[in-house]
Design a protein around this motif. Sequence first.
Motif, PDB file in Angstrom:
ATOM      1  N   TYR A 174       0.983  -1.127   0.101  1.00 13.65           N
ATOM      2  CA  TYR A 174      -0.115   0.119   0.031  1.00 13.65           C
ATOM      3  C   TYR A 174       0.754   1.283   0.081  1.00 13.65           C
ATOM      4  N   CYS A 175       0.734   1.979  -0.962  1.00 13.32           N
ATOM      5  CA  CYS A 175       1.274   3.512  -0.939  1.00 13.32           C
ATOM      6  C   CYS A 175       0.520   4.473  -0.199  1.00 13.32           C
ATOM      7  N   ILE A 176       1.384   5.098   0.615  1.00  8.50           N
ATOM      8  CA  ILE A 176       0.575   6.202   1.627  1.00  8.50           C
ATOM      9  C   ILE A 176       1.306   7.729   1.451  1.00  8.50           C
ATOM     10  N   GLY A 177       0.300   8.425   1.080  1.00  2.00           N
ATOM     11  CA  GLY A 177       0.938   9.820   0.912  1.00  2.00           C
ATOM     12  C   GLY A 177       0.111  10.870   1.583  1.00  2.00           C
ATOM     13  N   GLY A 178       0.608  12.081   1.333  1.00  2.00           N
ATOM     14  CA  GLY A 178      -0.269  13.286   2.142  1.00  2.00           C
ATOM     15  C   GLY A 178      -0.750  14.136   1.092  1.00  2.00           C
ATOM     16  N   GLY A 179      -0.776  14.021  -0.187  1.00  2.00           N
ATOM     17  CA  GLY A 179      -1.360  14.988  -1.067  1.00  2.00           C
ATOM     18  C   GLY A 179      -0.924  16.286  -1.071  1.00  2.00           C
ATOM     19  N   ALA A 180       0.471  16.477  -0.053  1.00  2.00           N
ATOM     20  CA  ALA A 180       0.764  17.811   0.053  1.00  2.00           C
ATOM     21  C   ALA A 180       2.245  17.960  -0.418  1.00  2.00           C
ATOM     22  N   GLU A 181       2.527  18.254  -1.683  1.00  2.00           N
ATOM     23  CA  GLU A 181       3.877  18.238  -2.243  1.00  2.00           C
ATOM     24  C   GLU A 181       4.180  19.777  -2.029  1.00  2.00           C
ATOM     25  N   LYS A 182       5.466  19.860  -1.342  1.00  2.00           N
ATOM     26  CA  LYS A 182       6.040  21.357  -1.006  1.00  2.00           C
ATOM     27  C   LYS A 182       7.585  21.236  -1.478  1.00  2.00           C
ATOM     28  N   THR A 183       7.840  22.417  -2.065  1.00  2.00           N
ATOM     29  CA  THR A 183       9.306  22.557  -2.204  1.00  2.00           C
ATOM     30  C   THR A 183      10.117  22.792  -0.767  1.00  2.00           C
ATOM     31  N   ASN A 184      11.320  22.519  -0.680  1.00  2.00           N
ATOM     32  CA  ASN A 184      11.995  22.875   0.877  1.00  2.00           C
ATOM     33  C   ASN A 184      11.720  24.348   1.007  1.00  2.00           C
ATOM     34  N   LEU A 185      11.792  24.963  -0.024  1.00  2.00           N
ATOM     35  CA  LEU A 185      11.905  26.333   0.201  1.00  2.00           C
ATOM     36  C   LEU A 185      10.544  27.070   0.936  1.00  2.00           C
ATOM     37  N   GLU A 186       9.407  26.366   0.231  1.00  2.00           N
ATOM     38  CA  GLU A 186       8.167  26.472   0.795  1.00  2.00           C
ATOM     39  C   GLU A 186       7.995  26.083   2.392  1.00  2.00           C
ATOM     40  N   ILE A 187       8.742  25.065   2.549  1.00  2.00           N
ATOM     41  CA  ILE A 187       8.597  24.641   3.910  1.00  2.00           C
ATOM     42  C   ILE A 187       9.312  25.460   4.782  1.00  2.00           C
ATOM     43  N   THR A 188      10.495  25.837   4.387  1.00  2.00           N
ATOM     44  CA  THR A 188      11.541  27.043   5.190  1.00  2.00           C
ATOM     45  C   THR A 188      10.677  28.073   5.347  1.00  2.00           C
ATOM     46  N   HIS A 189       9.957  28.676   4.367  1.00  2.00           N
ATOM     47  CA  HIS A 189       9.182  29.932   4.491  1.00  2.00           C
ATOM     48  C   HIS A 189       8.031  29.767   5.242  1.00  2.00           C
ATOM     49  N   LYS A 190       7.658  28.591   5.456  1.00  2.00           N
ATOM     50  CA  LYS A 190       6.191  28.606   6.321  1.00  2.00           C
ATOM     51  C   LYS A 190       6.834  28.304   7.829  1.00  2.00           C
ATOM     52  N   ILE A 191       7.934  27.854   8.027  1.00  2.00           N
ATOM     53  CA  ILE A 191       8.412  27.894   9.388  1.00  2.00           C
ATOM     54  C   ILE A 191       8.778  29.309   9.870  1.00  2.00           C
ATOM     55  N   LEU A 192       9.567  29.805   8.830  1.00  2.00           N
ATOM     56  CA  LEU A 192      10.072  31.356   9.254  1.00  2.00           C
ATOM     57  C   LEU A 192       8.681  31.974   9.605  1.00  2.00           C
ATOM     58  N   GLU A 193       7.618  31.893   8.532  1.00  2.00           N
ATOM     59  CA  GLU A 193       6.334  32.613   9.039  1.00  2.00           C
ATOM     60  C   GLU A 193       5.699  32.520  10.399  1.00  2.00           C
ATOM     61  N   LEU A 194       5.724  31.238  10.610  1.00  2.00           N
ATOM     62  CA  LEU A 194       5.047  30.720  11.837  1.00  2.00           C
ATOM     63  C   LEU A 194       5.740  31.097  13.028  1.00  2.00           C
ATOM     64  N   MET A 195       7.160  31.209  12.855  1.00  2.00           N
ATOM     65  CA  MET A 195       8.021  31.514  14.039  1.00  2.00           C
ATOM     66  C   MET A 195       8.500  32.919  13.993  1.00  2.00           C
ATOM     67  N   GLU A 196       7.836  33.735  13.177  1.00  2.00           N
ATOM     68  CA  GLU A 196       7.995  35.068  13.038  1.00  2.00           C
ATOM     69  C   GLU A 196       9.479  35.245  12.863  1.00  2.00           C
ATOM     70  N   PHE A 197      10.219  34.779  11.875  1.00  2.00           N
ATOM     71  CA  PHE A 197      11.616  35.163  11.303  1.00  2.00           C
ATOM     72  C   PHE A 197      11.475  35.578   9.973  1.00  2.00           C
ATOM     73  N   ASP A 198      12.811  36.333   9.569  1.00  2.00           N
ATOM     74  CA  ASP A 198      12.544  36.835   8.071  1.00  2.00           C
ATOM     75  C   ASP A 198      13.683  35.696   7.441  1.00  2.00           C
TER      76      ASP A 198
END
Length: 340
Positions: free
Chosen positions: A238-262
Motif C-alpha cells: 500500500y502506498c501512503i501519501g499526504g497529497g501535500a507536495e511542497k518545495t523545501n523552500l516552501e517549507i522553510t518559508h512556512k516555518i519562518l512565517e510561523l515562528m516570526e523570523f525573516d
Amino acid sequence: MKLLVTGGAGFIGSNFIHYILKSYPEDKVVNLDALTYAGNLENLKDVENNPNYQFVHGDIMDSLLVEELIRDVDVVVHFAAESHVDRSILDSDSFVRTNVNGTLNLLEIAKNSGNKRFHHISTDEVFGSLNIGDPAFNENTHYDPRSPYSASKASSDHLVRSYFHTHNLPVTISNCSNNYGPFQFPEKLIPFFITSLMEGRKLPVYGTGENIRDWLHVKDHCRAIDKIIREGKIGDTYCIGGGAEKTNLEITHKILELMEFDDTNIEYVPDRKGHDKRYAVDFSKIKSELAWEPSVSFEDGIKETVEWYKNNIQWLTNIKTGEYRNYGDHHLNNKHTKIG
Ligand code: NAD
Ligand code: TDX
C-alpha cells in the motif's frame, strides 16, 4: 491483539504505540528497540506505566531474544531502521546491518514461529526520484533507489515480498512519504529547522531549495498502518501519501512565517549528494480499498508541530545534551523488563 513493534522508541514507532494504546484499550504492545541515537524512551513517558505496554531493550539482530518475543504475539509491526539519508551517505554499514540483515532476521524468525503476520514499514524513496510533471509513485512503480538508505529499504522490501512468495509468510508492506509531527528527531528537515530558529541558528537549505517532498502528518501514517494490519490484503503493498507536495523552500518559508523570523535566516549550502528531486505518492489504492485518506491538512499540521516543539523544550534540551540516553538507563533499571 498483541503486537510486537520494532523501533518503537523512534519517531513514527512511538507515535504508533500511543495511537494503538489509546485506540484499542484491550491491545497489548511489546516494543523492541535497540535505543540507537534515534531511540528515545522519553517519547513514551506517557505510556510507560500502562500495563498493556512493555519495553524490551534489544536488537532485531538478536535471534534468541526475537524468538522469545515473537512467540506469543499476533503481529509484528516492523519500524526499526536506520532512517536518515544524510547519515547513509557518510556511513552505509549500519543501514545494511539493520535495514537489510535485521529485516531478514525478523522474517526468518516470523516464518519459523508459525508464520506470524508481518507488516513492514517502508518508504516512497525506494521508487527513486521524479521530475516535475511525472506521475506520482504507485504500487506498480519500478524500484529505483538512489541513496544507500533507500537502497537498503528497497532490499528489505524485496526480502519481505520474497518471504510471502516463497514461504507464504502473511506479509503486508507500506511505502509512505515524508512524515512530520511530534517526537521527530531534530536531524530531519522540519524539526531541524524549527529547533535551529529556537536556538538562533540559520537554516541550511541544500542546493536551490527546489526539491519537492510529499508531507504527511505522522498521526495519519499511524492510522494507515493500523488499517493495513487489521484489514489489508495479505501479500499486498500500500502506498501512503499526504497529497501535500511542497518545495523545501516552501517549507522553510512556512516555518519562518510561523515562528516570526525573516528570510535573512536562510543560508544556502552545498547540495546533498545524489539529492532526489521530487517524491509524490498516489494513495488511491488505500483510499478505495481501506477507506483511508489523510485527515490532517498540512496547514494545521505544521502549525501544531511548531507549537509542539516550542512547548517541549525539555525534551529537546535532553537530546541536545545527550541526557535522553540516560533517561533510557534509569528507565531500564527501575521500571521495565530487560530481556536478553
Ligand atoms: P527513527 O530513526 O526515528 O527511529 C528508528 C528506531 O529504530 C529508533 O528507535 C532506533 O533505536 C530503532 N532501531 C534502529 N536500529 C535498530 C535495531 N538494530 N534493533 C532494534 N531497534 C533499532 O525512524 P522513523 O522516522 O520513526 O522511521 C521508522 C520507519 O519508517 C523506518 O523503517 C523508516 O524507513 C520508515 N519511514 C520513515 C519516514 C519518515 O519520514 N520518517 C517515511 C516513510 C517511512
Ligand atoms: O538541513 C537540511 N536541509 C535541507 O535542505 C535537511 C536535514 C534536509 N534538507 C532537504 C533534503 C530533502 O530534500 O529537505 C528534504 C527533507 O530532508 P530529510 O528530512 O532528511 O528527509 P528525506 O531525505 O526526504 O527522507 C525522509 O523521508 C522519507 C526520511 O528521513 C526517511 O526516513 C523517509 O523514508
